[in-house]
Design an enzyme around this catalytic site. Structure first.
Site, PDB file in Angstrom:
ATOM      1  NE  ARG A   1       2.329   4.329   1.215  1.00 37.52           N
ATOM      2  CZ  ARG A   1       1.633   5.437   1.409  1.00 37.52           C
ATOM      3  NH1 ARG A   1       1.368   5.819   2.645  1.00 37.52           N
ATOM      4  NH2 ARG A   1       1.225   6.176   0.406  1.00 37.52           N
TER       5      ARG A   1
ATOM      6  NE  ARG B   1       5.404   6.586   3.654  1.00 39.76           N
ATOM      7  CZ  ARG B   1       4.434   7.321   3.145  1.00 39.76           C
ATOM      8  NH1 ARG B   1       3.620   7.983   3.937  1.00 39.76           N
ATOM      9  NH2 ARG B   1       4.285   7.407   1.842  1.00 39.76           N
TER      10      ARG B   1
ATOM     11  CE  LYS C   1      -2.075  13.549   2.909  1.00 40.10           C
ATOM     12  NZ  LYS C   1      -0.744  13.529   2.271  1.00 40.10           N
TER      13      LYS C   1
ATOM     14  NE  ARG D   1      -4.778  11.428  -2.832  1.00 38.56           N
ATOM     15  CZ  ARG D   1      -4.322  10.854  -1.719  1.00 38.56           C
ATOM     16  NH1 ARG D   1      -5.155  10.443  -0.786  1.00 38.56           N
ATOM     17  NH2 ARG D   1      -3.036  10.705  -1.543  1.00 38.56           N
TER      18      ARG D   1
ATOM     19  NE  ARG E   1       2.284   8.600  -3.246  1.00 36.10           N
ATOM     20  CZ  ARG E   1       3.172   8.318  -2.292  1.00 36.10           C
ATOM     21  NH1 ARG E   1       4.273   7.647  -2.573  1.00 36.10           N
ATOM     22  NH2 ARG E   1       2.958   8.698  -1.065  1.00 36.10           N
TER      23      ARG E   1
HETATM   24  P1  AP5 Z   1       3.309  10.439   6.667  1.00 33.55           P
HETATM   25  O1  AP5 Z   1       2.663  10.895   7.918  1.00 33.55           O
HETATM   26  O2  AP5 Z   1       3.230   9.001   6.292  1.00 33.55           O
HETATM   27  O3  AP5 Z   1       2.872  11.379   5.428  1.00 33.55           O
HETATM   28  P2  AP5 Z   1       1.520  11.443   4.609  1.00 33.55           P
HETATM   29  O4  AP5 Z   1       1.283  12.865   4.245  1.00 33.55           O
HETATM   30  O5  AP5 Z   1       0.437  10.720   5.329  1.00 33.55           O
HETATM   31  O6  AP5 Z   1       1.991  10.681   3.322  1.00 33.55           O
HETATM   32  P3  AP5 Z   1       1.273   9.619   2.403  1.00 33.55           P
HETATM   33  O7  AP5 Z   1       2.331   9.197   1.395  1.00 33.55           O
HETATM   34  O8  AP5 Z   1       0.627   8.529   3.188  1.00 33.55           O
HETATM   35  O9  AP5 Z   1       0.228  10.468   1.688  1.00 33.55           O
HETATM   36  P4  AP5 Z   1      -0.463  10.122   0.399  1.00 33.55           P
HETATM   37  O10 AP5 Z   1      -1.490  11.174   0.352  1.00 33.55           O
HETATM   38  O11 AP5 Z   1       0.432  10.008  -0.788  1.00 33.55           O
HETATM   39  O12 AP5 Z   1      -0.926   8.604   0.605  1.00 33.55           O
HETATM   40  P5  AP5 Z   1      -2.309   7.939   0.933  1.00 33.55           P
HETATM   41  O13 AP5 Z   1      -2.025   6.780   1.778  1.00 33.55           O
HETATM   42  O14 AP5 Z   1      -3.327   8.916   1.363  1.00 33.55           O
HETATM   43  O15 AP5 Z   1       4.857  10.890   6.767  1.00 33.55           O
HETATM   44  C1  AP5 Z   1       5.791  10.573   5.752  1.00 33.55           C
HETATM   45  C2  AP5 Z   1       7.145  10.212   6.402  1.00 33.55           C
HETATM   46  O16 AP5 Z   1       7.665  11.382   7.046  1.00 33.55           O
HETATM   47  C3  AP5 Z   1       7.054   9.138   7.512  1.00 33.55           C
HETATM   48  O17 AP5 Z   1       8.197   8.346   7.470  1.00 33.55           O
HETATM   49  C4  AP5 Z   1       7.018   9.959   8.829  1.00 33.55           C
HETATM   50  O18 AP5 Z   1       7.574   9.223   9.932  1.00 33.55           O
HETATM   51  C5  AP5 Z   1       7.889  11.149   8.451  1.00 33.55           C
HETATM   52  N1  AP5 Z   1       7.489  12.373   9.154  1.00 33.55           N
HETATM   53  C6  AP5 Z   1       6.229  12.801   9.425  1.00 33.55           C
HETATM   54  N2  AP5 Z   1       6.262  13.990  10.074  1.00 33.55           N
HETATM   55  C7  AP5 Z   1       7.575  14.317  10.197  1.00 33.55           C
HETATM   56  C8  AP5 Z   1       8.271  15.435  10.757  1.00 33.55           C
HETATM   57  N3  AP5 Z   1       7.612  16.434  11.323  1.00 33.55           N
HETATM   58  N4  AP5 Z   1       9.616  15.462  10.694  1.00 33.55           N
HETATM   59  C9  AP5 Z   1      10.309  14.441  10.094  1.00 33.55           C
HETATM   60  N5  AP5 Z   1       9.708  13.342   9.557  1.00 33.55           N
HETATM   61  C10 AP5 Z   1       8.366  13.287   9.605  1.00 33.55           C
HETATM   62  O19 AP5 Z   1      -2.778   7.457  -0.533  1.00 33.55           O
HETATM   63  C11 AP5 Z   1      -2.049   6.491  -1.236  1.00 33.55           C
HETATM   64  C12 AP5 Z   1      -2.699   6.267  -2.599  1.00 33.55           C
HETATM   65  O20 AP5 Z   1      -4.036   5.762  -2.429  1.00 33.55           O
HETATM   66  C13 AP5 Z   1      -2.864   7.478  -3.503  1.00 33.55           C
HETATM   67  O21 AP5 Z   1      -1.679   7.764  -4.228  1.00 33.55           O
HETATM   68  C14 AP5 Z   1      -4.019   7.028  -4.410  1.00 33.55           C
HETATM   69  O22 AP5 Z   1      -3.581   6.116  -5.369  1.00 33.55           O
HETATM   70  C15 AP5 Z   1      -4.903   6.259  -3.448  1.00 33.55           C
HETATM   71  N6  AP5 Z   1      -5.925   7.122  -2.822  1.00 33.55           N
HETATM   72  C16 AP5 Z   1      -6.097   7.321  -1.483  1.00 33.55           C
HETATM   73  N7  AP5 Z   1      -7.128   8.151  -1.249  1.00 33.55           N
HETATM   74  C17 AP5 Z   1      -7.617   8.496  -2.473  1.00 33.55           C
HETATM   75  C18 AP5 Z   1      -8.668   9.339  -2.900  1.00 33.55           C
HETATM   76  N8  AP5 Z   1      -9.423  10.006  -1.998  1.00 33.55           N
HETATM   77  N9  AP5 Z   1      -8.885   9.474  -4.224  1.00 33.55           N
HETATM   78  C19 AP5 Z   1      -8.145   8.816  -5.130  1.00 33.55           C
HETATM   79  N10 AP5 Z   1      -7.135   7.996  -4.807  1.00 33.55           N
HETATM   80  C20 AP5 Z   1      -6.861   7.835  -3.483  1.00 33.55           C
END
Ligand code: AP5
Length: 250
Positions: free
Chosen positions: A190, A157, A41, A118, A201
């Site tokens: 991370r 990542r 994402k 979320r 997660r």
């Molecule tokens: P990346 O683009 O980083 O993936 P992502 O879907 O953004 O993954 P996240 O782990 O950041 O999502 P998340 O929802 O768990 O974390 P968030 O930060 O929102 O890509 C992943 C890897 O793949 C990278 O290395 C990239 O280079 C590679 N890649 C990408 N595309 C590719 C492709 N096409 N081919 C090959 N490789 C590729 O949230 C973190 C935490 O914050 C949550 O767990 C929670 O505790 C808290 N939080 C955040 N928002 C909320 C909310 N609204 N409510 C409650 N808790 C929340």
């Protein structure tokens, strides 16, 4: 992305004017990006924003940035603990953080929300916040990928500890190992990318976030995108689907 707004309003939580201001659009894109952890994402939000010129607004990034603050509030310390364990931060904390950043939701340049909403409660709050200003979402893009590919993406990542740019050790490696191409910062794993937190997660996604797929399908604004292939190919698929849903508004 030179010349793109710096998103300081989002990170500071104050009504700070971005510099430069986003270019005004006749129809700004207002998008939500959905999908399991590690599906890509954040990568897609960055690429899509080059196309839509809207800001990438990530709640996860917001929490990670707050970690570096001098004196995080008690609520923020609880939120950071939950995040480290791979659990969701409480709806109350997340909603109040987004409410403090309403200026970004009203921005004439639009937005791509990544990681918010979320839960169904967060989605209802977002609807309410937008409706108060006569705004609506244009589309909700849901990325889908088999679990084993998600695990491979998360395991490889690396994130820049300074500018937050995201890499992958094989799919998108930096020119010099462990050094950010953009700012020279150190690339790190991370805190929530270890196996126990990844499992939690995924559980949180299935229990609390996956119900949003039906929630948004009912609005007719849900787009499902297979997140396989290169990031550029996935972006092209997304832009095509956005055009099909919204018409060419660019
Ligand atoms: P990346 O683009 O980083 O993936 P992502 O879907 O953004 O993954 P996240 O782990 O950041 O999502 P998340 O929802 O768990 O974390 P968030 O930060 O929102 O890509 C992943 C890897 O793949 C990278 O290395 C990239 O280079 C590679 N890649 C990408 N595309 C590719 C492709 N096409 N081919 C090959 N490789 C590729 O949230 C973190 C935490 O914050 C949550 O767990 C929670 O505790 C808290 N939080 C955040 N928002 C909320 C909310 N609204 N409510 C409650 N808790 C929340």
């Amino acid at each position: 992305m030179s010349g793109h707004p710096t998103r300081q309003g989002w990170f500071s939580g104050e009504a700070v004017e971005c510099n430069p201001l986003p270019p005004p659009r006749e129809h700004p894109y207002r998008l939500v990006l959905l999908g399991p952890p590690g599906v890509g994402k954040g990568t897609q939000a960055t690429l899509l924003c080059e196309y839509t010129r809207a800001c990438h607004l990530s709640t996860g990034e917001l929490f990670r940035a707050a970690k570096c603050q001098h004196a995080p509030s008690p609520a923020m310390l609880l939120a950071l603990d939950a995040m480290r364990r791979g659990e969701l931060v409480s709806d109350e904390v997340v909603i109040s953080m987004v409410q403090e950043r309403m200026t970004c939701l009203h921005c004439p340049g639009g937005f791509s929300l990544d990681g918010f909403p979320r839960t169904v409660r967060q989605a209802r709050e977002l609807d309410r916040m937008l409706a108060e200003s006569d705004l609506t979402l244009d589309a909700v893009v849901c990325y889908e990928l088999p679990l084993e590919e998600i695990v491979a993406r998360l395991g490889g990542r690396r994130t820049c500890s300074d500018c937050r740019a995201v890499y992958h050790v094989t799919a998108n490696p930096p020119a010099v190992p462990d050094v950010c191409d953009q700012c020279g910062g150190a690339l790190v794993l991370r805190e929530d990318d270890h196996p126990t937190a990844i499992r939690r997660r995924m559980q949180a996604y299935r229990a609390d976030t996956a119900p949003l797929i039906d929630y948004y399908a009912a609005t007719g604004k849900l787009i499902r995108i297979e997140a396989v292939g290169t990031p550029e190919a996935i972006r092209a698929r997304t832009v095509e689907a956005l055009h099909a849903l919204m018409g060419a508004v660019a």
